[in-house]
Design an enzyme around this catalytic site. Structure first.
Site, PDB file in Angstrom:
ATOM      1  CD  GLU A   1      43.250  44.344  41.538  1.00 43.80           C
ATOM      2  OE1 GLU A   1      42.032  44.260  41.725  1.00 43.80           O
ATOM      3  OE2 GLU A   1      43.870  45.419  41.653  1.00 43.80           O
TER       4      GLU A   1
ATOM      5  CD  GLU B   1      48.371  48.767  38.036  1.00 42.73           C
ATOM      6  OE1 GLU B   1      49.391  48.381  38.621  1.00 42.73           O
ATOM      7  OE2 GLU B   1      47.276  48.906  38.601  1.00 42.73           O
TER       8      GLU B   1
ATOM      9  CG  ASP C   1      46.673  41.343  44.901  1.00 45.18           C
ATOM     10  OD1 ASP C   1      46.204  41.532  43.771  1.00 45.18           O
ATOM     11  OD2 ASP C   1      47.870  41.092  45.114  1.00 45.18           O
TER      12      ASP C   1
END
Ligand SMILES: *[C@@H]1O[C@H](CO)[C@@H](O)[C@H](O)[C@H]1NC(C)=O
Ligand SMILES: *[C@@H]1O[C@H](CO)[C@@H](O)[C@H](O)[C@H]1NC(C)=O
Length: 548
Positions: A345, A376, A530
């Site tokens: 992750e 990201e 998450d």
């Protein structure tokens, strides 16, 4: 049983139906697709949000073959959320002028940095270097009236989410102190080596829009986060993690929170690295060298991973700082790769240098799956000079075509899109506020439509703090029409609200997109990435790879 099978068949039908772009969609659906302005008007069959939410409930089904044991590492902590001004006043600190500090060394530094960000209404995260002073502040924060304590740390949050499935055994490796242990789901197993005498606290100082302290006024609500992570910043949790895998025998490994090793501990690492002059590996940060050796050992097929020990010793093995690395840990590292898929992750890795190192050290090819958000994704493309790397930042909802281009590029450059490649990466779960895409290399994963919808559903429910989606509290923010690519050739695609997954193929990669029902008044967005990735994994199925 029958129910499950019929639901699965329905899903297959629904997705297949849309996949082939049937021209005769029911009229009411075409209205949704073609005329988004109708959204607000009351429909006899319910709002767009109602239709999507109802479709999710029917279409999201668990895969036939589910994971039974998942090991999650490596960060964990207790989040203490408290009023920033209230806490500083309770600590007898006077207001004053703001000044940013890279690292906080004292209560004064904390105050100045807090004021600096509060008057801008900007979020910030800092490392507090003095352990005793930090402990005093943490105690004061935890005892401050109205302070809220939560399970924190990406790995612990993923563990908590996975543990909500009763048939799943979850191993959590990370620094677990007494307070955190008490707060964790009973179903989570913590290896004894991960238990510590004291908790690692993350202090989250909140302030409201318009809140005043001295001459400072916050233009908007935000939070200032600081911590003194010893274990989260060190390699020890990763070593413990790898060592625990042998006994636990997971069928999936989830790595999250590796960025913790970077930010907070950087000063310490750099100091340590200065002692290792003359090494050709000088300048490597610890996690980089860990990965370097990981890659070397994998590439060279070293049984005992002597590469790992070399890099480790050269770079930062110091008894004063880190426990000695056990041989078992080393061999376990090689074991992870052979049989067990690893999900990494990347959420909240906001450090561009770190992303660069991930790319350079070729971490991507040695994991099977990654989860990331739009920030990201762009960092990865910029680091590797991939598609749309000229973009400085996304504007508004990230364009689906551009996102699709970058996802394809990652899987083709760093993944196993070509079967003759040695890379393991075959799956990317992309999540942004308005929509999610699950991109998978054909032949390796199943149940993608349900997995991407399950991830979107948990984003809606968790942000609103509810157990199920409340259509009146959420809204669609993504366009229902988009393109499969930014450049030509491209396919024009639409999302059907009654079967809200759009699938398309490019090369050997299949994309599944669903929109998010975005919570209008989110309560808590910490750890949303998450939760999305964890849920997506629970609903994903790894197929036995086809021999080529
Ligand atoms: C890697 O090493 C193992 C034994 O250590 C061996 O069985 C295997 O064939 C090797 N693989 C390659 C690709 O050389
Ligand atoms: C897709 O897979 C085929 C073999 O199944 C391979 O020949 C081809 O190179 C792959 N394409 C890409 C873009 O990797």
């Amino acid at each position: 049983m029958w129910r499950k099978a019929s639901a699965a068949a329905l899903l297959a039908l629904a997705v297949g139906y849309f996949y082939h772009g049937s021209p005769d969609l029911p009229e009411q659906l075409l209205q949704y697709v073609g005329l988004p302005s109708l959204r607000a008007s009351p429909q006899s069959d319910g709002s767009l949000e109602q239709v999507i939410s109802a479709a999710w409930e029917t279409l999201i089904t668990l895969p036939t073959r589910q994971w039974s044991k998942v090991a999650v590492g490596v960060n964990a902590c207790v989040d203490v959320v408290v009023s920033g001004v209230g806490l500083l006043q309770a600590m007898a600190v006077d207001p004053g002028a703001g000044l940013d500090h890279e690292v906080l060394h004292s209560k004064e530094d904390l105050k100045e940095s807090f004021i600096h960000y509060m008057e801008r209404g900007a979020a910030a995260e800092r490392f507090f270097s003095d352990p005793e002073a930090f402990q005093r502040i943490a105690r004061a924060a935890a005892e401050y009236p109205g302070a809220k304590l939560y399970v924190g740390g990406n790995a612990a949050l993923i563990g908590q989410k996975l543990a909500s499935y009763p048939d799943l055994m979850v191993l959590l490796c990370g620094p677990v102190g007494p307070k955190l242990h008490e707060m964790l789901d009973e179903q989570i197993v913590v290896p004894p080596e991960s238990l510590q005498e004291t908790d690692e606290f993350h202090l989250i100082l909140e302030y409201k829009a318009g809140e005043k302290w001295g001459s400072t006024q916050a233009p908007q609500a935000n939070r200032f986060i600081f911590s003194h992570d010893v274990s989260n910043g060190a390699m020890s949790s990763l070593e413990t993690f790898v060592a625990s895998l042998d006994e636990f025998e997971p069928d999936l490994v989830v790595l999250s929170g590796l960025h913790m090793m970077e930010g907070q501990g950087r000063e310490l690492w750099e100091e340590r690295l200065k002692e290792v002059s003359g090494s050709e590996l000088f300048g490597l940060t610890p996690q980089k060298s860990y990965y370097t050796s990981w890659v070397i050992s994998k590439k060279k097929n070293l049984s005992a991973s002597s590469a790992f020990i070399d890099v480790y010793n050269l770079c930062y093995c110091s008894e004063r700082f880190l426990p000695a690395l056990s041989r078992q840990a080393v061999s376990a590292i090689s074991d992870i790769h052979k049989d067990i898929p690893i999900h990494l992750e990347l959420a909240s890795m906001t450090d561009r240098d770190y992303m660069n190192s991930l790319m350079q050290e070729q971490v991507m090819p040695i994991v099977s799956s990654i989860g990331l958000n739009e920030q990201e994704l762009l960092f990865l493309s910029q680091a590797g000079e991939g598609p749309h790397s000229e973009l400085a930042a996304w504007k508004g909802v990230p364009d689906v075509g551009r996102v699709s281009d970058i996802l394809l590029w990652i899987l083709e450059q760093h993944g196993r899109s070509d079967p003759s490649s040695e890379a393991d990466l075959t799956r990317i779960h992309f999540h942004t506020l308005a929509y999610h895409i699950l991109a998978t290399v054909d032949g390796y994963w199943g149940n993608q439509a349900a997995a991407v919808m399950a991830g979107a559903r948990v984003a809606s429910t968790q942000a609103c703090g509810l157990r199920s989606v409340d259509p009146s509290k959420v809204e669609v923010k993504a366009p229902l029409e988009f393109h499969s690519s930014h450049g030509e050739p491209r396919e024009k695609l639409t999302l059907n609200p009654a079967a809200p997954v759009t699938a398309w193929r490019r090369g050997n990669v299949t994309f599944h997109l669903t929109v998010v029902l975005v919570c209008k008044q989110p309560l808590r967005t910490v750890g949303l990435g998450d939760a999305i990735s964890a849920e997506g994994l629970v609903y994903s199925e790894l197929k036995t790879p086809q021999p080529f």
